[in-house]
Write an enzyme that holds these catalytic residues in place. Structure first.
Site, PDB file in Angstrom:
ATOM      1  N   GLY A 116       0.801  -1.282   0.050  1.00  0.00           N
ATOM      2  CA  GLY A 116      -0.011   0.191  -0.021  1.00  0.00           C
ATOM      3  C   GLY A 116       0.960   1.258   0.065  1.00  0.00           C
ATOM      4  N   CYS A 117       0.283   2.449  -0.302  1.00  0.00           N
ATOM      5  CA  CYS A 117       1.068   3.582  -0.471  1.00  0.00           C
ATOM      6  C   CYS A 117       1.530   4.056   1.026  1.00  0.00           C
ATOM      7  CB  CYS A 117       0.167   4.861  -1.015  1.00  0.00           C
ATOM      8  SG  CYS A 117      -1.338   4.833  -0.429  1.00  0.00           S
ATOM      9  N   TYR A 118       0.672   4.146   2.001  1.00  0.00           N
ATOM     10  CA  TYR A 118       1.083   4.672   3.135  1.00  0.00           C
ATOM     11  C   TYR A 118       2.028   3.435   3.815  1.00  0.00           C
ATOM     12  CZ  TYR A 118      -2.340   8.654   4.142  1.00  0.00           C
ATOM     13  OH  TYR A 118      -3.013   9.615   4.303  1.00  0.00           O
ATOM     14  N   THR A 135       4.201   1.746   2.505  1.00  0.00           N
ATOM     15  CA  THR A 135       5.591   2.028   1.602  1.00  0.00           C
ATOM     16  C   THR A 135       6.251   3.073   2.264  1.00  0.00           C
ATOM     17  OG1 THR A 135       4.601   0.861  -0.394  1.00  0.00           O
ATOM     18  CG2 THR A 135       6.741   2.303  -0.293  1.00  0.00           C
TER      19      THR A 135
END
Lengths: 348, 348, 348, 348
Positions: free
Chosen positions: A150-152, A154
């Protein structure tokens, strides 16, 4: 010969970013684009900027045809879709990279609790390799099915991993992650919460204490030293399109106050091209990684409170999604990790 | 062997964009960066996003050394600088591409009037070739010294050239160009008029009737059919960083009301990769060319007023500056015009 | 005793702006809020910023009850609604101010053509007074039913009216209006075209040559001297929430090149508090009228093309909608035109 | 009779906001505007939006003349100015409200350490009353010299004060404040760090661990229960003009996990009009207080980590500067605290 790629969910922001990156990749061609909501249209009807460059149709999902026509599949679909459609490709042995959240959590019950949905079958959860190259590079190189982070997670994980590895954390206090994101992470589907007039000149908190990326972060952090890590994570929306900045507050053991954490972080990421630790007392800005696969990290120790402040930034659509997926594609194929990703941030 | 390039004025936005594009160019290396205001610093001190990618020093200007070390010079300096420093390079025979306004106007008196400054010497004005490839490709391929077009003129001229060539304009009425630009065109030097709090959530007109790009447009338009063209151009600042949109109002002769102008425009630009004429009744947006060298054009005829509306968009720092400079470099070297520029717009 | 007001369509941006302005009006109370889509909720469920200030319920439309409970009705509904619901109130004699486009065009056929919808009944079209105070103040003061002008027409008409009145226009050429608007004019209903990621860092043209405000402008301009005026109007979306800037190009008769148009404009608006003509060679910005009922105007004559450039700016939600409605309320009640509107723009 | 006010530093953003608010105040007139950098100009030369509304000259500082002409002085000057110029007014007995940081810290040595400047004389530091009405209302009502709180401290303190008063904090862990601010707090002076192209589509951390508002927060928090409080505060810049959002992480004692903190916060601020505690599980956004003196607060307890998340938002130029100054003026004069401040946020 070029590797033939299929993007499922090509109409979303993750999909269009994959198209942008794969177009510049020297060893890949884009052969099939699939979209549920806009099937039958040309991709240029949705994204006129592709005129004369990528003029493919948006097709409906046909597993057999895709198995025939391509060498790799990217799923850029919303959560809750791939858990049902990916297994057919996995069982057929086609390499798959899933950008959604469906295969990241190893424990189906945890998925149910945080995603409020039925999980994927356990056998496929077991087969998925978590695609954070800086932590699991070796596993990814052997994998055929990648759960892209996921973005967060990462941005947050890359900021915390060195501290966990180094064993410097005061476990009696909590790691706190204050995340700020641009709006593109919310996708392309219109909603009151993302229209311009509601977002512009506005900053807000959302999903406080309930964000589905919390268990993903805890799962990975707990795996490093095989020891349960609990974090507090809150998400905020800021008025920009791309970019995530995580401010991370890591409690440090009392006896480590003279440590040069910047050097330790640099050493940890010595062999990771996409992680750039900034010089002492300087701090990264989201725009400084815009459009690229970099994760830039600033580190500073607060003597007054024995707390390490780590600021990490990524482009949520690149290192937080499509770029990391391409990085994983490179690893799976034992190519240079930078292929198609060796660019300078667009600035200003 | 790679062509060695020098960027003078590397610290500005035109300079940093040249660095971004040249870094991805397969036949060029960046060897020398020159900056007057920040000489002695590393480029990464000004642009930390270059860390680990381009780690060159910002040097002071030393003509002889540059002549020794590089094969081509780009001038990304403000207007009023190159007229004095370029001649030494030109006389030494080094290929030069000037992004400033100093060598665009052939008539020194016109320069004096609109730029309020002493013009370059006539012999150097005479040698400069105006670098609008879509109009002067052949001349550029023979040139050693290029005056790269201004940002507004690039967008406006590309929208008007077909109408002039086709001879459809009603000369009793005026061509009106209403330009809208992002703020990066104002450069990186801090000024009250460009600070965020003054620009954000704000739109304004500026230099109404007095913009120095007016004579540049008229010079080129008048050159096409060797007939004086007078235009009315007004500039507006909109709250974005990159992008120019020109809305152009072209009066059309009465007897041409059934013409399919979209098709005529497409035909005119048939062989120009970077010009994309949009399908009838669709209109380009600036973000659809973001970070690329494209100029996208929409065309619509208003029957009620016998006026052709042309909307043309560019990224002011790419097709309006650094990208067009690279396109010209490719032409001068008889390379594929797309080298280093064959990318998809970053979106969203 | 305070005048009791009802806002129909309270949930939209025009509605919430009416609530903001009426709350500060010394002679009005807000008694009834009506919303079709969110009836049954508290207004604070939609707009938490009203907590502790205006805590009314959003009610469903009940004509009789509204007739009983209030003294004036504002319609802040989308076009196509009031033509059906306003007549009951008008016939009952309740003063009505309609912010939608349903009663602005006197000719039902023209409405059908441009709005693609059935027009209101002619008898009610006949009764509506067009609420542009600076042109029709006397009529408004005698009226019970006001058709509040559109946002673009307000800015454009106020920029053109003096030139028409003065008789300086060269009728062989066309008046061209290049409009730029913020996104709030598109309303609060989510749509792909208005989500943040599509609008931010982007400028585009829309409804080129087909905007429904064109016949509204022509109707008013033609009414001034009872002579048909045809205009060319194009609309553009710029990445901001509030504000409209119209750049207007007015062809001027040859023999008037020495005219001081700024002075003539000032003279025309001598008694109009909300119109501020800027000093010669200065130009207004949208943010300089933010949140207020002002229309600021800059005027400059281009000798080279015998064209007058007029730049006029408004806040589309105030002078272009709710503020002008309150101004009309003041006129209808023979109050000071400035009541509730005498504020300074919020800046920056 | 109206109270006559002087604004020193009228040309800055704090100054112009004071002018906006005082203009709408029913008991005040603005009589004198002072500016060091633009003295001799009209205020409308700097802020054309004041045309026809406030047309005063910007004067140079003349203490005796100001003493003669006005009843109250606001200092909207940068830090480091009032410490030298305020004493003359204080000694003359004129009521003074200082918006700068010069008189907030009681200990001159602490000022020297964090502001890197010589402090004000101790006798004047002793006379200043810290103008946070919600904590020191009684003292302010008796004061003649107010040190108006900083913007971050206002948002942060109002979010923490109830927890301190209630005695629920686990002192073995640190209170962490993650602040996000719009750019207007950086003032109107042009600088590379605040130009639009550097800020737009960008988020960054700054002054990590070194912000001069840290000792101000600690001084006030330590004063509540007369017990030293140490905090960790980091500042972030987000791409908007106005607004501050502080995310505050308060460690809570183990035995209080069933507490309804929302109710406790509501109770604490029962009599404070400008503090609005949001309903459980809802969170404020900066735009919901735009242009107003409100501080909106959301509160949520994280059972997993025994931590209270408090999100507090203000408009940095209103409750964080000029609005709070007007609130203090009202208290000093024993007027209704809401005078001139009873408005609805401008939205969207």
């Amino acid at each position: 010969m070029l590797l033939k790629a299929c993007v499922i969910g090509a109409n979303g922001y993750g999909g269009i970013e994959l198209i942008r990156l794969l177009y510049s990749h020297p060893k890949v061609t884009i052969d099939v684009l699939v979209s549920h909501s806009t099937q039958g249209q040309a991709i240029t009807a949705q994204y006129p900027q592709l005129q004369n460059i990528v003029e493919l149709p948006l097709e409906k999902l046909d597993v057999n045809e895709i198995l025939d026509r391509v060498d790799v599949v990217f799923f850029a679909t919303p959560s809750g879709i791939t858990k049902d459609i990916a297994p057919a490709f996995i069982e057929a042995g086609l390499p798959c990279i899933d950008l959604s959240g469906d295969f990241r959590l190893k424990d189906g019950d945890v998925y149910s609790e945080w995603y409020k949905n039925t999980p994927a079958q356990q056998q496929f959860l077991d087969r998925a390799v978590y695609g954070l190259a800086e932590l699991y590079r070796g596993d990814i190189q052997q994998a055929a099915f990648i759960a892209n982070p996921g973005c967060y997670p990462t941005a947050a994980l890359l900021g915390i991993i060195p501290a966990i590895k180094l064993g410097v954390i005061d476990e009696s206090r909590t790691i706190i992650i204050d995340g700020k994101t641009g709006v593109s992470g919310a996708g392309r589907k219109p909603a009151l919460g993302t229209i311009f007039s509601e977002i512009n000149e506005n900053t807000k908190a959302y999903k406080v204490g309930t964000h589905q990326h919390i268990p993903e972060m805890e799962q990975v952090l707990s795996d490093i030293n095989n020891q349960q890590v609990t974090i507090l994570f809150n998400a905020h929306l800021v008025p920009m399109t791309r970019g995530i900045l995580c401010s991370i507050y890591i409690p440090i053991n009392d006896n480590l106050t003279d440590t040069n954490f910047t050097e330790l972080y640099k050493e940890t990421y010595r062999d990771d091209y996409f992680i750039r630790v900034r010089p002492e007392k300087t701090w990264p800005a989201t725009k400084e990684v815009y459009g690229t696969n970099f994760c830039d990290i600033g580190v500073g120790f607060d003597q007054r409170t024995n707390t390490l402040t780590v600021v990490s930034v990524i482009d949520n659509l690149v290192k937080g999604a499509a770029g990391q997926a391409v990085q994983n594609l490179n690893l799976v194929n034992h190519w240079d990790e930078k292929l198609g990703l060796d660019t300078i941030p667009t600035y200003p």
